[in-house]
Design an enzyme around this catalytic site. Sequence first.
Site, mmCIF file in Angstrom:
data_model
loop_
_atom_site.group_PDB
_atom_site.id
_atom_site.type_symbol
_atom_site.label_atom_id
_atom_site.label_comp_id
_atom_site.label_asym_id
_atom_site.label_seq_id
_atom_site.Cartn_x
_atom_site.Cartn_y
_atom_site.Cartn_z
ATOM 1 N N HIS A 183 0.828 -1.199 0.000
ATOM 2 C CA HIS A 183 0.000 0.000 0.000
ATOM 3 C C HIS A 183 0.865 1.253 0.000
ATOM 4 C CE1 HIS A 183 -2.896 3.035 1.179
ATOM 5 N NE2 HIS A 183 -3.827 2.205 0.779
ATOM 6 N N GLU A 213 1.339 4.172 -2.608
ATOM 7 C CA GLU A 213 1.316 5.528 -2.054
ATOM 8 C C GLU A 213 2.620 5.961 -1.385
ATOM 9 O OE1 GLU A 213 -2.190 6.076 0.382
ATOM 10 O OE2 GLU A 213 -3.492 5.338 -1.220
ATOM 11 N N HIS A 245 -7.406 -1.671 -4.589
ATOM 12 C CA HIS A 245 -6.066 -1.302 -5.079
ATOM 13 C C HIS A 245 -5.531 -2.364 -6.040
ATOM 14 C CE1 HIS A 245 -5.426 2.308 -2.829
ATOM 15 N NE2 HIS A 245 -5.556 1.729 -1.661
HETATM 16 CO CO CO Z 1 -5.669 2.736 0.116
#
Ligand code: CO
Length: 299
Positions: A183, A213, A245
């Site tokens: 993530h 991210e 995602h």
């Molecule tokens: Co997220």
Amino acid sequence: MKYVNCLLVILALAVLSASAASAFPAGSVENPKKGILVVAFGSSMPEGEASIEAVTDAVRKAYPDVETRVAYTSRIIMRKIARENGKIVDEPAIALAKMAYEGFTDVAVLSTHVIPGEEYDDLKAVVDGFKAISLTAPKAGFRFIELSAPLLSGAEDFERLAGVLADTYAEQTKKGAFVFVGHGTHHFANAAYGTLQFALWEKSPNIFVGTIEGLPSYDDVASRLKTSKIKDVWIAPAMLVAGDHAHNDIAGAEPDSWKSLFEAQGYKVTPILEGLGQNAAVRNLILDKLREAWGSFKP
Ligand code: CO
């Protein structure tokens, strides 16, 4: 603000449960009532929920005499599944307040987080709130409450997860590159991904870690790949679930998905849409964290 909200909820419900005569039989020192709360970010996709269910099922199999419940931390997801499927999942503070009200004495909270980032910090604040209640108002709280560590928390965790992932995808890394996409976060726990990368390179030079991210980024992974002769790329989420995602940012058809970006570079890309919770060996690592959390209260 989020912490304040959580603590207010806890306090309100704790006071309620202390003052009201609970309709549920309370546990006692001689006859404890033990519970496990599995906590996940949540997923609104059935494929993502399957991963959370796989972990929950493994917990129920390991502790058949302990009641196991599930809580999500994402309010957006909780609202979405309530609206679309009529499915109600509590957030951790509410789930724990209900367990206190129902007379549970010992509760292990199982974090299914991969890294000790913001989501984990928030959960820890909730569990710490219940610890404080147990000290100051024992009747309203639990005799024992502990939170498990996330999957990647200690030095040996990286070695263990790297070993499991390298074994699971040994066939692919012989033929090409395997890219795990985590993530990623602005939280300093993002450093875990770089550490995992080094642990994986100990297993195979063809395993890469990127994040959506945080760092390493897509560009970081792509520039490493460019210096190799690799033609085939497998790509999978390094997240508990293969949800939004995984299906969109990693394997989606849009030109900015990782799959599309690698394809534009000329690689043959095969996404593996499986969350970490769907890997039995990773589930064992998560269960080890639960065993550590139970400590001497092991049921
Ligand atoms: Co997220």
